[in-house]
Design an enzyme around this catalytic site. Structure first.
Site, PDB file in Angstrom:
ATOM      1  N   GLY A   2       0.826  -1.199   0.000  1.00  0.00           N
ATOM      2  CA  GLY A   2       0.000   0.000   0.000  1.00  0.00           C
ATOM      3  C   GLY A   2       0.857   1.245   0.000  1.00  0.00           C
ATOM      4  CD  GLN A   8       3.294   5.726   2.863  1.00  0.00           C
ATOM      5  OE1 GLN A   8       2.308   5.158   2.402  1.00  0.00           O
ATOM      6  NE2 GLN A   8       4.342   5.083   3.360  1.00  0.00           N
ATOM      7  CB  CYS A  49       5.177   2.089   7.382  1.00  0.00           C
ATOM      8  SG  CYS A  49       4.659   3.604   6.572  1.00  0.00           S
ATOM      9  CG  LEU A  50       6.519   1.005   1.263  1.00  0.00           C
ATOM     10  CD1 LEU A  50       6.083   1.307  -0.162  1.00  0.00           C
ATOM     11  CD2 LEU A  50       7.580  -0.096   1.264  1.00  0.00           C
ATOM     12  CG  HIS A  55      -0.635   1.160   7.474  1.00  0.00           C
ATOM     13  ND1 HIS A  55       0.310   0.776   8.407  1.00  0.00           N
ATOM     14  CD2 HIS A  55       0.026   1.942   6.584  1.00  0.00           C
ATOM     15  CE1 HIS A  55       1.477   1.324   8.098  1.00  0.00           C
ATOM     16  NE2 HIS A  55       1.338   2.025   6.982  1.00  0.00           N
ATOM     17  CD  GLU A  56      -1.248   2.460   2.919  1.00  0.00           C
ATOM     18  OE1 GLU A  56      -0.830   3.635   2.848  1.00  0.00           O
ATOM     19  OE2 GLU A  56      -0.495   1.497   3.120  1.00  0.00           O
ATOM     20  CG  HIS A  81       0.202   6.627   5.720  1.00  0.00           C
ATOM     21  ND1 HIS A  81       1.345   7.109   6.311  1.00  0.00           N
ATOM     22  CD2 HIS A  81       0.444   5.330   5.445  1.00  0.00           C
ATOM     23  CE1 HIS A  81       2.238   6.131   6.404  1.00  0.00           C
ATOM     24  NE2 HIS A  81       1.715   5.031   5.885  1.00  0.00           N
TER      25      HIS A  81
END
Ligand code: NI
Length: 189
Positions: free
Chosen positions: A44, A49, A92-93, A134-135, A138
């Site tokens: 994701g 991000q 997480c990226l 999670h997204e 963000h």
């Protein structure tokens, strides 16, 4: 050229604004975000991000660019229902190499818009539910590290300081604008 930003880039704590137009420019951005996500082997990626302060994110639970049929796009998403909770590991990226247990709703119902600008409603559970939450976090400037138990957070400290040092070093070298300038760019985007 989009790039995944890492902690402590101010975009990660920025509260995103609603998307007002679903057009070709947005579709191009989203296609680039999928590519970037696959490059980093993520499942994701939220717009902030990549330092875009608008409410949308992309998902593909397979993390496999050959499986485009599994791609999901959520524009202006809202969770309208939550049911029960469960714990599971998240990464997480924007925090590469860090993983911790997070409690989330097990089942959710989400309303959003798709790439054609049509309203969609998705019922999700387990990993899909976790990934959406999670997204969605963000987009509100909330991060998975905010949920960690103190012991896990403590075990993250060294790595978090490394990320902070890298961020400041990039600013000192002029590879990255100052935090004040980054915030101004987000306000004006
Ligand atoms: Ni993330």
């Amino acid at each position: 050229m989009l790039k995944v930003v890492k902690h402590p880039h101010p975009a990660l704590r920025y509260e995103s604004r609603p998307v007002s137009r679903i057009d070709d420019a947005l579709r191009t951005t989203i296609a680039e975000m999928f590519e970037l996500m696959y490059e980093h082997r993520g499942i994701g990626l939220a717009a902030n991000q990549v330092a875009i302060p608008y409410r949308f994110f992309v998902l593909n639970l397979t993390a496999d660019r050959e499986r485009r049929g599994e791609e999901l796009v959520f524009i202006n998403p809202e969770i309208v229902k939550r049911h029960s909770t469960f714990e599971g590991e998240e990464g997480c990226l924007s925090f590469p190499g860090l993983y911790g247990e997070v409690r989330r709703a097990r089942k959710i119902k989400v309303q959003a818009y798709n790439l054609r600008g049509e309203p969609i409603e998705v019922e999700a559970e387990d990993l899909l539910s976790r990934a959406i939450q999670h997204e969605l976090d963000h987009l509100a400037g909330k991060l998975f590290i905010d949920y960690l138990d103190p012991a896990t957070l403590k075990s993250f400290q060294e790595k978090l300081r490394d990320f902070e040092r890298e961020h400041r070093a990039a600013q000192t070298e002029g590879a990255l604008p100052s935090d004040a300038e980054l915030k101004r760019l987000l306000d004006e985007a």
